[in-house]
Every structure is written in C-alpha cells, then in structure tokens.
Design a protein around this motif. Structure first.
Motif, short mmCIF file in Angstrom:
data_model
loop_
_atom_site.label_atom_id
_atom_site.label_comp_id
_atom_site.label_asym_id
_atom_site.label_seq_id
_atom_site.Cartn_x
_atom_site.Cartn_y
_atom_site.Cartn_z
N VAL A 243 0.85 -1.19 0.00
CA VAL A 243 0.00 0.00 0.00
C VAL A 243 0.89 1.24 0.00
O VAL A 243 1.77 1.41 0.85
N VAL A 244 0.65 2.14 -0.97
CA VAL A 244 1.43 3.36 -1.11
C VAL A 244 0.75 4.54 -0.42
O VAL A 244 1.40 5.35 0.26
N SER A 245 -0.56 4.64 -0.58
CA SER A 245 -1.30 5.73 0.05
C SER A 245 -2.74 5.32 0.27
O SER A 245 -3.26 4.42 -0.41
N GLY A 246 -3.40 5.97 1.24
CA GLY A 246 -4.80 5.69 1.52
C GLY A 246 -4.97 4.61 2.57
O GLY A 246 -4.00 3.96 3.00
N THR A 247 -6.21 4.42 2.98
CA THR A 247 -6.53 3.39 3.98
C THR A 247 -7.69 2.54 3.50
O THR A 247 -8.48 2.95 2.65
N GLY A 248 -7.77 1.35 4.07
CA GLY A 248 -8.84 0.43 3.72
C GLY A 248 -8.66 -0.88 4.44
O GLY A 248 -8.07 -0.93 5.53
N LYS A 249 -9.12 -1.95 3.84
CA LYS A 249 -8.98 -3.27 4.45
C LYS A 249 -8.88 -4.33 3.37
O LYS A 249 -9.40 -4.17 2.26
N THR A 250 -8.18 -5.41 3.68
CA THR A 250 -8.11 -6.57 2.80
C THR A 250 -8.92 -7.71 3.40
O THR A 250 -9.09 -7.78 4.63
N ILE A 251 -9.42 -8.56 2.55
CA ILE A 251 -10.06 -9.81 2.99
C ILE A 251 -9.36 -10.93 2.25
O ILE A 251 -9.39 -10.99 1.01
N VAL A 252 -8.69 -11.81 2.98
CA VAL A 252 -7.94 -12.93 2.40
C VAL A 252 -8.46 -14.21 3.02
O VAL A 252 -8.33 -14.42 4.24
N ASP A 253 -9.09 -15.05 2.20
CA ASP A 253 -9.71 -16.29 2.69
C ASP A 253 -10.60 -16.03 3.90
O ASP A 253 -10.58 -16.76 4.90
N GLY A 254 -11.38 -14.94 3.80
CA GLY A 254 -12.34 -14.63 4.84
C GLY A 254 -11.80 -13.83 6.01
O GLY A 254 -12.56 -13.36 6.85
N MET A 255 -10.48 -13.66 6.10
CA MET A 255 -9.85 -12.93 7.20
C MET A 255 -9.69 -11.46 6.81
O MET A 255 -9.08 -11.15 5.79
N GLU A 256 -10.21 -10.58 7.66
CA GLU A 256 -10.18 -9.14 7.39
C GLU A 256 -9.02 -8.47 8.13
O GLU A 256 -8.74 -8.79 9.28
N GLU A 257 -8.33 -7.53 7.43
CA GLU A 257 -7.20 -6.83 8.05
C GLU A 257 -7.15 -5.40 7.52
O GLU A 257 -7.26 -5.16 6.32
N ALA A 258 -6.99 -4.44 8.44
CA ALA A 258 -6.87 -3.03 8.05
C ALA A 258 -5.52 -2.79 7.39
O ALA A 258 -4.51 -3.40 7.77
N VAL A 259 -5.49 -1.89 6.38
CA VAL A 259 -4.24 -1.58 5.69
C VAL A 259 -4.08 -0.07 5.61
O VAL A 259 -5.06 0.69 5.59
N ALA A 260 -2.82 0.37 5.55
CA ALA A 260 -2.45 1.78 5.49
C ALA A 260 -1.13 1.87 4.74
O ALA A 260 -0.54 0.84 4.41
N PRO A 261 -0.63 3.08 4.44
CA PRO A 261 0.65 3.19 3.74
C PRO A 261 1.75 2.38 4.42
O PRO A 261 1.94 2.46 5.63
N GLY A 262 2.46 1.55 3.63
CA GLY A 262 3.51 0.68 4.15
C GLY A 262 3.06 -0.74 4.40
O GLY A 262 3.90 -1.63 4.57
N SER A 263 1.75 -1.01 4.42
CA SER A 263 1.26 -2.37 4.62
C SER A 263 1.66 -3.25 3.44
O SER A 263 1.58 -2.84 2.28
N VAL A 264 2.09 -4.48 3.73
CA VAL A 264 2.48 -5.45 2.70
C VAL A 264 1.63 -6.70 2.89
O VAL A 264 1.58 -7.26 3.99
N ILE A 265 0.97 -7.13 1.85
CA ILE A 265 0.10 -8.31 1.90
C ILE A 265 0.63 -9.33 0.90
O ILE A 265 0.79 -9.02 -0.28
N THR A 266 0.92 -10.53 1.37
CA THR A 266 1.42 -11.61 0.51
C THR A 266 0.28 -12.58 0.23
O THR A 266 -0.37 -13.08 1.16
#
Length: 297
Positions: free
Chosen positions: A236-259
């Motif tokens: 994530v480069v800018s902004g905020t939100g959330k990811t859902i991966v196999d039903g699991m929710e996680e908040a994201v912000a600048p610098g977040s890395v999701i594999t």
C-alpha cells in the motif's frame, strides 16, 4: 430498431450511411452500409442518404433477445464471467447490418462525431493536453500526452501526437481516420484501464512477473477472486482500507504489505482513495487466470 440519421454535409468515409425509403421524418431504411469509400458515399448522398449518428432506439426486450441469440448466455452472472472471451465486434456490424426491418428518424440540427482523432482535435480548446511543447514552426499540430515524460514537436504540420501507456501514435490528421486495421494487428498486454472501482496501470512486464499500480476509488473494492497460477504481493502506497484474504479481514495503510499465495481468495476495500503496487509472480500470468467468488460484506 430505430436509428437517428444525420443530414450529411460532405461524402465522408468515416461514417455509416442510411438510405431511407421515403423523405418522411421517420422512414423505413432501404440500405445501410458501414463506412463505405468516398466515391460510394457520394453515390449514397445522391440517393438521399443520411449519416448514421450511432444513436439507436429499441425496446429492452429486443436487445435482450438479440444478445441471447448471439452470445448464448443463461443469465447476467454467466455473461459477466465470460465477458473477456466474447468476440470484439461493434453493434453496427453484429446487429444493425443484419436487421431486416430498420427505421430511421432524420436529424437536421448541429452534430459532430468525435470518433476520430481529427474530429477530436477540432473540438480541443488547447492544442496540448499533458506535458508537451512545440516550437513556432509547427502548424495545426495537437499533442495528447498521458505519460509522465515530455513530448517535443518541431516543424510539423497537420499532425497528431498521442502518447499513452498503451502506445504512441504520430499521424497526419487526414490519415488518422484509417488507423484501425493497423491497431487491430497489435497483440499486447493492456497497459492501462479504467474500471468502475478505479484504475490500473502496468509499470513493468517480465518473463515471470508483472508490476501494476492499482488505484481504488473511496468506498470501492476489487472482485473477491483467486488465481491458480500466480502469487501476488501488495504494497500500500497511500490511503486506507482493508483486505479480505480467505475470509480474514485486516486493516491496511501506507507501508502495509500483503502476501497472497496462489489459490487464496482475496480482495481489497478502499475507505479513502487507496493506491497500491501489485507484483504478480508466476510462470503463467494471464487475465484468464481469475476465478470470481461472491462476497458477503
């Protein structure tokens, strides 16, 4: 099926032509041809032909029945999932030229088709859009630049220069109407696209990787989907939100890395405008490698 017919002002090879059976305001069509040559166009005009304005009127049931016949789909979900595999063809060629009973309504007012580069430049208030410069020896030159690099034009006349992530066009204005058969021969990765949820821009393509900049509009999300033949890494480069991966929710912000491993179901939801860099890794990276799933959210 009813078409809007424009009173032609000259024999153009850029437009489709409609020959009405009568001179009435609304008439059945005698002949319809899509983009003939100028000599044939002049002959059509002598017979009272009208330009096809590309405006159609029909009952919803008519076009749904036509779509089911031509596309052989069962419901919206089936059509949506197969959309990228459908034959690329215009409504004019697929439907209008084959319709046995067509009517046309005459239009006498002001009308301009911006479907060619030449007519588009005639409507541009500024000869340069984007980062461009031309010297005082240029005459009737237009620049449309969507890239983050400058375009310089010197000593050119009656030329259009268009630069985008998908390619660069440099053409004489009159010749710009004839680019389609050349562009149709190109077979390349789509480098930029605008979607209902935002946009994406391909930054780099390698043998076993592709890097994409994704921008999501506030309150929007990607489809909940998976890939069988590639892994992905989101940063994530800018902004905020959330990811859902196999039903699991996680908040994201600048610098977040999701594999994301191949096979996992995933999406990202933007609270604000959210920009991320997506790195795709795998030996088979393609648009077809995507399975969509419903998401209860």
């Amino acid at each position: 099926l009813v078409l809007m017919g424009i009173e032609p002002t000259y024999p153009s090879a850029k437009y489709g032509y409609i020959i009405p059976r009568t001179e009435e305001q609304v008439s059945y069509v005698s002949t319809f041809k899509e983009k003939p040559d100028e000599i044939t166009a002049a002959a059509y005009i002598a017979q009272g032909a009208l330009w096809n304005g590309g405006v159609f009127a029909y009952k919803l049931k008519y076009v749904l029945d036509i779509a089911r016949t031509l596309l052989d789909y069962t419901d919206y979900e089936d059509l949506y999932n197969r959309y990228e595999t459908l034959t690329k063809i215009s409504f004019d060629y697929a439907v209008v030229e084959k319709e046995p009973s067509i009517q046309v309504m005459r239009y006498h007012g002001k009308w301009k088709d911006l479907g060619t580069w030449n007519t588009l430049t005639e409507a541009m208030e500024d000869p340069i859009i984007g980062d461009g410069v031309m010297n005082d020896k240029c005459e009737d030159v237009h620049i449309v630049n969507e890239l983050n690099v400058p375009v310089l034009a010197m000593g050119l006349s009656h030329v259009i220069i268009s630069a985008s992530p998908d390619g660069i066009l440099v053409t004489d204005k009159q010749q710009s109407s004839y680019i389609k058969p050349y562009v149709d021969k190109f077979d390349q990765q789509i480098m930029f696209a605008e979607k209902s949820w935002g946009s994406y821009r391909v930054l780099d393509v390698d043998k076993e990787s592709m890097t994409v900049k994704v921008t999501l509009n506030p309150g929007h999300r990607m489809n909940y989907h998976s890939h069988q033949h590639r892994n992905e890494v989101w940063t994530v480069v800018s902004g905020t939100g959330k990811t859902i991966v196999d039903g699991m929710e996680e908040a994201v912000a600048p610098g977040s890395v999701i594999t994301l491993q191949a096979g996992c179901r995933h999406t990202v939801i933007a609270d604000t405008e959210l920009v991320l860099i997506e790195v795709q890794l795998g030996k088979e990276i393609s648009r077809e490698d995507k399975q969509k799933f419903p998401l209860e959210y």
